[in-house]
Design an enzyme around this catalytic site. Structure first.
Site, PDB file in Angstrom:
ATOM      1  N   ASN A 191       0.812  -1.224   0.000  1.00 22.14           N
ATOM      2  CA  ASN A 191       0.000   0.000   0.000  1.00 22.14           C
ATOM      3  C   ASN A 191       0.842   1.269   0.000  1.00 22.14           C
ATOM      4  OD1 ASN A 191      -2.425  -1.585   0.192  1.00 22.14           O
ATOM      5  ND2 ASN A 191      -1.998  -1.823   2.393  1.00 22.14           N
ATOM      6  N   ARG A 192       2.075   1.148  -0.482  1.00 21.20           N
ATOM      7  CA  ARG A 192       3.001   2.286  -0.552  1.00 21.20           C
ATOM      8  C   ARG A 192       3.331   2.871   0.821  1.00 21.20           C
ATOM      9  NH1 ARG A 192       3.326   0.020  -4.677  1.00 21.20           N
ATOM     10  NH2 ARG A 192       3.452   0.915  -6.770  1.00 21.20           N
ATOM     11  N   LEU A 193       3.049   2.137   1.885  1.00 20.05           N
ATOM     12  CA  LEU A 193       3.423   2.576   3.231  1.00 20.05           C
ATOM     13  C   LEU A 193       4.809   1.998   3.558  1.00 20.05           C
ATOM     14  CD1 LEU A 193       0.046   2.307   5.181  1.00 20.05           C
ATOM     15  CD2 LEU A 193       1.112   4.312   4.136  1.00 20.05           C
TER      16      LEU A 193
END
Length: 214
Positions: A191-193
């Protein structure tokens, strides 16, 4: 126009948490380097992008090979009269970055470059293959040349001149040691975290560790 908006990748191979990192970034770099090497997914684990400030005021980045790293810093070799060599002489603040796609990792190093001692440069030059030694001598790196033939003919002449002889390191060629002042470790996450852990060198030479937002 080439639309690349659908190029996407899910990052989910690893995590980077404060609970399992060392106090010194060199130890973490060493760990990551050998994990990538053992994984075998990157052809040249020691390939890195070296960014400098050019004499024309523009930043410039190029891929070089890391040849040594110690607790003092990171060492690469080049022609001191090259564009990058002259840029470093003018402004020694540089950036090194590694991207290891196989384990979804990136390391960004801000540091100050200085020439290595002559004995270190001599030792590495001596370890190089003959062709690489002669190539370093024949190439006026970054200078305009009329054709490739000039290089090839120059190399042939050097092969004759040095046949059966020791090839000394030219004074215009040697190492740079980059002493890090900041090292950021990036680990891809879902989630691009992504995980971003930054080490920043303090006045007492300890390292301050912070987590950065992705």
């Amino acid at each position: 126009m080439e639309d690349l908006s659908d190029y996407r990748k899910s990052y989910d191979k690893n995590e980077l948490l404060e609970t399992n990192i060392p106090e010194d970034p060199i130890n973490l770099f060493n760990k990551w380097f050998h994990e990538v090497e053992d994984f075998g997914g990157d052809d040249e684990v020691n390939a890195m992008t070296v960014s400098t400030f050019g004499l024309d005021g523009f930043p410039k980045a190029r891929v070089l090979l890391l040849k040594q790293f110690t607790y003092e810093g990171f060492i690469f070799y080049t022609n001191y009269n090259s564009e990058k060599g002259r840029a470093i002489a003018n402004n020694p603040n540089v950036c090194l970055s590694f991207f290891w796609s196989s384990l979804e990792r990136q390391v960004i190093i801000k540091g100050v470059a200085e020439k290595t001692s002559e004995n270190i440069s001599d030792g590495y030059f001596e370890s190089r293959p003959t062709g690489s030694k002669l190539g370093a001598i024949v190439s006026n790196q970054s200078e305009i040349i009329p054709s490739r033939t000039v290089l090839e003919e120059g190399l042939k002449q050097l092969e004759k001149d040095f046949e059966g002889k020791e090839i000394p390191r030219p004074k215009f060629w040697g190492g740079f040691l980059v002493r890090p002042v900041e090292v950021e470790f990036w680990q891809g996450r879902p989630n691009r975290l992504h995980d971003r852990i930054r080490y920043h060198l303090q006045e007492d030479y300890s390292w301050k560790i912070d987590r950065l937002a992705p």
